[in-house]
Design an enzyme around this catalytic site. Sequence first.
Site, PDB file in Angstrom:
ATOM      1  N   HIS A   1     -19.453 -23.198   4.885  1.00  0.00           N
ATOM      2  CA  HIS A   1     -19.781 -21.782   4.747  1.00  0.00           C
ATOM      3  C   HIS A   1     -18.673 -20.888   5.303  1.00  0.00           C
ATOM      4  O   HIS A   1     -18.261 -19.914   4.674  1.00  0.00           O
ATOM      5  CB  HIS A   1     -21.102 -21.497   5.479  1.00  0.00           C
ATOM      6  CG  HIS A   1     -21.483 -20.062   5.540  1.00  0.00           C
ATOM      7  ND1 HIS A   1     -21.914 -19.340   4.442  1.00  0.00           N
ATOM      8  CD2 HIS A   1     -21.479 -19.183   6.582  1.00  0.00           C
ATOM      9  CE1 HIS A   1     -22.172 -18.099   4.801  1.00  0.00           C
ATOM     10  NE2 HIS A   1     -21.915 -17.975   6.088  1.00  0.00           N
TER      11      HIS A   1
ATOM     12  N   HIS B   1     -20.414 -16.528  -0.798  1.00  0.00           N
ATOM     13  CA  HIS B   1     -21.555 -17.258  -1.366  1.00  0.00           C
ATOM     14  C   HIS B   1     -21.252 -17.729  -2.786  1.00  0.00           C
ATOM     15  O   HIS B   1     -21.678 -18.822  -3.189  1.00  0.00           O
ATOM     16  CB  HIS B   1     -22.797 -16.373  -1.359  1.00  0.00           C
ATOM     17  CG  HIS B   1     -23.448 -16.243  -0.023  1.00  0.00           C
ATOM     18  ND1 HIS B   1     -24.393 -15.284   0.264  1.00  0.00           N
ATOM     19  CD2 HIS B   1     -23.279 -16.946   1.129  1.00  0.00           C
ATOM     20  CE1 HIS B   1     -24.786 -15.407   1.519  1.00  0.00           C
ATOM     21  NE2 HIS B   1     -24.118 -16.400   2.061  1.00  0.00           N
TER      22      HIS B   1
ATOM     23  N   HIS C   1     -19.287 -12.051   2.587  1.00  0.00           N
ATOM     24  CA  HIS C   1     -20.287 -13.004   2.128  1.00  0.00           C
ATOM     25  C   HIS C   1     -20.577 -12.955   0.632  1.00  0.00           C
ATOM     26  O   HIS C   1     -21.044 -13.943   0.071  1.00  0.00           O
ATOM     27  CB  HIS C   1     -21.586 -12.813   2.908  1.00  0.00           C
ATOM     28  CG  HIS C   1     -21.542 -13.413   4.277  1.00  0.00           C
ATOM     29  ND1 HIS C   1     -20.625 -13.009   5.224  1.00  0.00           N
ATOM     30  CD2 HIS C   1     -22.277 -14.385   4.868  1.00  0.00           C
ATOM     31  CE1 HIS C   1     -20.821 -13.698   6.333  1.00  0.00           C
ATOM     32  NE2 HIS C   1     -21.808 -14.537   6.144  1.00  0.00           N
TER      33      HIS C   1
ATOM     34  N   ARG D   1     -48.788 -18.594   7.374  1.00  0.00           N
ATOM     35  CA  ARG D   1     -48.194 -17.243   7.366  1.00  0.00           C
ATOM     36  C   ARG D   1     -47.418 -16.905   8.639  1.00  0.00           C
ATOM     37  O   ARG D   1     -47.221 -15.742   8.972  1.00  0.00           O
ATOM     38  CB  ARG D   1     -49.272 -16.180   7.100  1.00  0.00           C
ATOM     39  CG  ARG D   1     -49.934 -16.328   5.737  1.00  0.00           C
ATOM     40  CD  ARG D   1     -50.921 -15.211   5.472  1.00  0.00           C
ATOM     41  NE  ARG D   1     -51.485 -15.337   4.134  1.00  0.00           N
ATOM     42  CZ  ARG D   1     -52.575 -16.032   3.843  1.00  0.00           C
ATOM     43  NH1 ARG D   1     -53.219 -16.669   4.822  1.00  0.00           N
ATOM     44  NH2 ARG D   1     -53.026 -16.089   2.615  1.00  0.00           N
TER      45      ARG D   1
ATOM     46  N   GLU E   1     -17.342 -16.708  11.250  1.00  0.00           N
ATOM     47  CA  GLU E   1     -18.367 -15.687  11.489  1.00  0.00           C
ATOM     48  C   GLU E   1     -18.036 -14.854  12.722  1.00  0.00           C
ATOM     49  O   GLU E   1     -18.386 -13.671  12.795  1.00  0.00           O
ATOM     50  CB  GLU E   1     -19.746 -16.338  11.633  1.00  0.00           C
ATOM     51  CG  GLU E   1     -20.293 -16.939  10.346  1.00  0.00           C
ATOM     52  CD  GLU E   1     -20.784 -15.894   9.348  1.00  0.00           C
ATOM     53  OE1 GLU E   1     -20.753 -14.691   9.665  1.00  0.00           O
ATOM     54  OE2 GLU E   1     -21.188 -16.299   8.240  1.00  0.00           O
TER      55      GLU E   1
ATOM     56  N   LYS F   1     -33.521 -14.225   9.825  1.00  0.00           N
ATOM     57  CA  LYS F   1     -33.394 -14.382   8.375  1.00  0.00           C
ATOM     58  C   LYS F   1     -33.471 -15.873   8.053  1.00  0.00           C
ATOM     59  O   LYS F   1     -32.635 -16.651   8.500  1.00  0.00           O
ATOM     60  CB  LYS F   1     -32.071 -13.799   7.873  1.00  0.00           C
ATOM     61  CG  LYS F   1     -32.106 -12.297   7.696  1.00  0.00           C
ATOM     62  CD  LYS F   1     -30.748 -11.722   7.372  1.00  0.00           C
ATOM     63  CE  LYS F   1     -30.278 -12.093   5.999  1.00  0.00           C
ATOM     64  NZ  LYS F   1     -29.040 -11.376   5.620  1.00  0.00           N
TER      65      LYS F   1
ATOM     66  N   LYS G   1     -24.302  -9.430  16.810  1.00  0.00           N
ATOM     67  CA  LYS G   1     -25.444  -9.641  15.922  1.00  0.00           C
ATOM     68  C   LYS G   1     -26.735  -9.146  16.556  1.00  0.00           C
ATOM     69  O   LYS G   1     -27.589  -8.564  15.869  1.00  0.00           O
ATOM     70  CB  LYS G   1     -25.569 -11.118  15.541  1.00  0.00           C
ATOM     71  CG  LYS G   1     -26.661 -11.334  14.511  1.00  0.00           C
ATOM     72  CD  LYS G   1     -26.489 -12.569  13.687  1.00  0.00           C
ATOM     73  CE  LYS G   1     -27.491 -12.578  12.537  1.00  0.00           C
ATOM     74  NZ  LYS G   1     -27.392 -13.800  11.704  1.00  0.00           N
TER      75      LYS G   1
ATOM     76  N   ASN H   1     -22.854  -8.841   6.324  1.00  0.00           N
ATOM     77  CA  ASN H   1     -22.513  -9.590   5.111  1.00  0.00           C
ATOM     78  C   ASN H   1     -21.044  -9.442   4.723  1.00  0.00           C
ATOM     79  O   ASN H   1     -20.652  -9.837   3.614  1.00  0.00           O
ATOM     80  CB  ASN H   1     -23.393  -9.132   3.945  1.00  0.00           C
ATOM     81  CG  ASN H   1     -24.829  -9.589   4.100  1.00  0.00           C
ATOM     82  OD1 ASN H   1     -25.092 -10.716   4.469  1.00  0.00           O
ATOM     83  ND2 ASN H   1     -25.766  -8.694   3.825  1.00  0.00           N
TER      84      ASN H   1
ATOM     85  N   ARG I   1     -27.700  -3.586   9.172  1.00  0.00           N
ATOM     86  CA  ARG I   1     -27.600  -5.047   9.181  1.00  0.00           C
ATOM     87  C   ARG I   1     -26.794  -5.588   8.003  1.00  0.00           C
ATOM     88  O   ARG I   1     -26.226  -6.674   8.065  1.00  0.00           O
ATOM     89  CB  ARG I   1     -29.001  -5.675   9.194  1.00  0.00           C
ATOM     90  CG  ARG I   1     -28.943  -7.191   9.292  1.00  0.00           C
ATOM     91  CD  ARG I   1     -30.279  -7.806   9.640  1.00  0.00           C
ATOM     92  NE  ARG I   1     -30.152  -9.253   9.784  1.00  0.00           N
ATOM     93  CZ  ARG I   1     -31.103 -10.056  10.240  1.00  0.00           C
ATOM     94  NH1 ARG I   1     -32.277  -9.558  10.586  1.00  0.00           N
ATOM     95  NH2 ARG I   1     -30.904 -11.347  10.333  1.00  0.00           N
TER      96      ARG I   1
ATOM     97  N   GLU J   1     -32.769  -5.502   7.294  1.00  0.00           N
ATOM     98  CA  GLU J   1     -31.588  -5.263   6.461  1.00  0.00           C
ATOM     99  C   GLU J   1     -31.759  -4.075   5.521  1.00  0.00           C
ATOM    100  O   GLU J   1     -31.443  -4.125   4.343  1.00  0.00           O
ATOM    101  CB  GLU J   1     -31.242  -6.522   5.654  1.00  0.00           C
ATOM    102  CG  GLU J   1     -29.790  -6.565   5.192  1.00  0.00           C
ATOM    103  CD  GLU J   1     -29.421  -7.897   4.566  1.00  0.00           C
ATOM    104  OE1 GLU J   1     -28.371  -8.434   4.950  1.00  0.00           O
ATOM    105  OE2 GLU J   1     -30.167  -8.386   3.699  1.00  0.00           O
TER     106      GLU J   1
END
Length: 367
Positions: A263, A251, A247, A119, A183, A141, A226, A244, A240, A236
């Site tokens: 990417h 994606h 994105h 965990r 990015e 993330k 960031k 994206n 945040r 998020e």
Amino acid sequence: MSSTRIDVTGGGNYSVHVGSGLLGTLPELLGSRVSKVLVIHPRALRTTGELVREDLGAAGFEALSAEIPDAEEAKHIQVASFCWQVLGQADFTRSDAIVAVGGGAVTDLAGFVAATWLRGIRFVTIPTTVLGMVDAAIGGKTGINTAEGKNLVGAFHAPAGVLADTDTLATLPENELFTGLAEAVKCGFIADPAILEIIESTPREQLADHTSPQLREIIERSIQVKADVVSDDFKESGRREFLNYGHTLGHAIERTERYQWRHGAAVAVGMMFAAELSAMTRNLDAAIVDRHRSVLEHLGLPTGYRGDKWPQLLETMRRDKKARGSLMRFIVLDDLASPGVLEAADTSLLYTAYQAIGTESPVTRLS
């Protein structure tokens, strides 16, 4: 050895260290309680991964390594399972750690393994690509891909620290460096226009030089963007989401291309789509839309994609993790450095924006 320290407070306090010759500071980031370390690295970085493992061994740690596939091929449950097996057979406890050496895919996978083993155990990222430095290694993330889409399975798990050693960029292929800068372009449009100004005023050969002060400033400014956003919104739930930008379509292109596109190349096209959508829905100035195209073309990045792929892209975007019920969500711009969220149910509006970037023939990918 000069380095810049950028602090992140979201999900726990840690720092991103940017500079050259930083790998020797890794034991300090791991801390005195750690006894075992698993170094996760891709095949392409076998030599670097082994050097990190050997250095940790010399520093008194019991260091093991796990070699995983390159790029997006690493982000599968089977690869995570392999890493869990290594951890289990070596009796890793909650006081032990993982070190991720590589690009964004390695960071995503290794972070997910660290988040899920017992965990959550400590991990440190050593990004070796521009993409990893300015994006994937920061923010906590983590995730893997499934047959249904990218990053649909994951967890929030902040690293204990990030070492962005620019020396590791020395052997990075030029195409990969420039796709990683997509990015940084994103950070310029949503938050810090100075990034765009540096890119526009710097010849490509200087941007490709890992020792150039311009590249380092772009990296540091992007990390700061960031870090500020993540510190304010770790999970998020608000601001945040602006990260994206580009994105959602990006994606979808990656999945359509079976992850054979970088990417950053896919996100570049996604930003052009978002800019056109912003012009239609938020009256974004045409000069800012044109600036997207000129900045991306300066980096040799694509600004369009196949028009005949729209139905497939739309279906993929409906399953995007940012969607809310039947509403697709897109990050758009009201103005330069002024992002917002558009919830779209009208697919005809999206199709019109896509026509502005649709091409009649396949776009050459950057590999």
